[in-house]
Design an enzyme around this catalytic site. Sequence first.
Site, PDB file in Angstrom:
ATOM      1  N   GLY A   1       0.758  -1.243   0.000  1.00  0.00           N
ATOM      2  CA  GLY A   1       0.000   0.000   0.000  1.00  0.00           C
ATOM      3  C   GLY A   1       0.792   1.301   0.000  1.00  0.00           C
ATOM      4  O   GLY A   1       0.217   2.352   0.236  1.00  0.00           O
TER       5      GLY A   1
ATOM      6  N   TRP B   1       2.056   2.981  -2.523  1.00  0.00           N
ATOM      7  CA  TRP B   1       1.591   3.890  -3.586  1.00  0.00           C
ATOM      8  C   TRP B   1       0.249   4.506  -3.192  1.00  0.00           C
ATOM      9  O   TRP B   1      -0.002   5.678  -3.424  1.00  0.00           O
ATOM     10  CB  TRP B   1       1.482   3.154  -4.936  1.00  0.00           C
TER      11      TRP B   1
ATOM     12  N   ASP C   1      -5.843  -5.395  -5.022  1.00  0.00           N
ATOM     13  CA  ASP C   1      -4.750  -6.383  -4.993  1.00  0.00           C
ATOM     14  C   ASP C   1      -5.332  -7.761  -4.691  1.00  0.00           C
ATOM     15  O   ASP C   1      -6.417  -7.874  -4.122  1.00  0.00           O
ATOM     16  CB  ASP C   1      -3.712  -6.020  -3.923  1.00  0.00           C
TER      17      ASP C   1
ATOM     18  N   ASP D   1      -8.649  -9.758  -8.485  1.00  0.00           N
ATOM     19  CA  ASP D   1      -7.667 -10.073  -9.519  1.00  0.00           C
ATOM     20  C   ASP D   1      -7.865  -9.087 -10.679  1.00  0.00           C
ATOM     21  O   ASP D   1      -8.983  -8.942 -11.187  1.00  0.00           O
ATOM     22  CB  ASP D   1      -7.944 -11.517  -9.975  1.00  0.00           C
TER      23      ASP D   1
ATOM     24  N   ASP E   1       1.824  -1.105 -10.055  1.00  0.00           N
ATOM     25  CA  ASP E   1       3.187  -1.511  -9.676  1.00  0.00           C
ATOM     26  C   ASP E   1       3.220  -3.031  -9.563  1.00  0.00           C
ATOM     27  O   ASP E   1       3.986  -3.605  -8.793  1.00  0.00           O
ATOM     28  CB  ASP E   1       3.525  -0.835  -8.325  1.00  0.00           C
TER      29      ASP E   1
ATOM     30  N   LYS F   1       4.624  -0.609 -14.057  1.00  0.00           N
ATOM     31  CA  LYS F   1       5.971  -1.198 -13.999  1.00  0.00           C
ATOM     32  C   LYS F   1       6.198  -2.055 -15.243  1.00  0.00           C
ATOM     33  O   LYS F   1       5.305  -2.765 -15.696  1.00  0.00           O
ATOM     34  CB  LYS F   1       6.074  -2.065 -12.734  1.00  0.00           C
TER      35      LYS F   1
END
Length: 290
Positions: free
Chosen positions: A53, A55, A78, A94, A119, A159
Site C-alpha cells: 500500500g 503507492w 490487490d 484479480d 506496480d 511497472k
Amino acid sequence: MGKSSKDKRDIYYRLAKENGYRARSAFKLLQINEHFNIFKDVRNVVDLCAAPGSWSQVLSQQLIKEGDQHPPKIIAVDLQAMAPLPGVIQYQGDITKTSTAEKIISHFQGGLADLVVCDGAPDVTGLHDMDEYIQAQLLLAALNITTHILRTGGTFVAKIFRGKDITLLYAQLKLFFKTVTCSKPRSSRNSSVEAFIVCQDYSPPEGYVPSMVNPMMDLSYSMHLLLTILTLKDEANPLVGPNRMIVPFIACGDLEGFDSDMTYPLPVSPLFYFEADLFRFSPMALNINH
Ligand code: SAM
C-alpha cells in the site's frame, strides 16, 4: 550478502521507514510525479496491484486535502488484503477479471478514472526470460483493465521490465496512448531491469470496445470460430473493427514453382546425377574444413 541486509543499507529503505511508508516503492511514484506531474487535476484514481500500500499512501497524502468536502476517489486493488488507509477504498481482487473492472467503475458514479497506476509484479522465479514474460503478461492485463476504467485523455503508469521484447510492448501501448515514455526513477535500483512506462493522453483506436480478452491476442476469435464450426452456424465474428487485430498474410515465392504439398517425380536429367556425384565428394558433403 543476503537481500535483507542490502535492503537495510539502502537509503530509500531507511527513508521509507522514517516517513512511515509501507514500502520503499513510495519514492518511485513520488519521483515519477515530480517529473510528469501525473497527479494534476486527478479526481478518480485506481491503484492496481496495490499491496502492501505505499503507492496508495502517496496517493492519499498527495490528493486528499484537509477539509475537502468532496475528496478525490482512490481505489486500491490487490490479490492480497491490505491494512486500511485513510480515504482509500480497498478491493481484494484479480486485475485480470471483468468483475474487478465492474467493481472499480461502480465507485465512480458514472465517471471514469483520470489516472491508473500499476506496480504489479508476479512472484519472481529467478529465470530471467520467464520473469520477463510473466511481467509483460501482467502489464498487458493491467492495460486491458485500464481500457475499461480510464477516461479519454487519462494517464496510465505501470511497472515494466526492460527486456528484449520491450519494443513490442511499447508498440502495443502506443496503440492506446498518444505519448508513451519509459522512466527510471532514482529510487529504482540501477541493477534492476525494472522501469516504469508513463502513458499519457489515452485515446483508444476509433470503435475500440474494451474486452478482458488480451487485445493483442484475439483469443475469443478462435473460441468463436470453434463454436461456429461445432454449431454449424455462420454467425458474424463478434470481434470487429479495431478490436480484431489482424496482421497481413503474404504468400511469397514463384506461384508457378513447386508446391510443397504436392508429390513430384525426381528430376531425371543426366546433369542432375553428375552434379549429385560431385556433391558427394565435395568438402562440404565430407564435412572437411567446416
Ligand atoms: N505498489 C505496492 C506498494 O507500493 O506497496 C507494491 C506492489 S507489489 C511490488 C506487487 C503486487 O502485485 C503484490 O501485492 C501482488 O499481490 C500484486 N499482484 C500480482 N498479480 C496480481 C493480479 N493478477 N491481480 C491483483 N494484484 C496482483
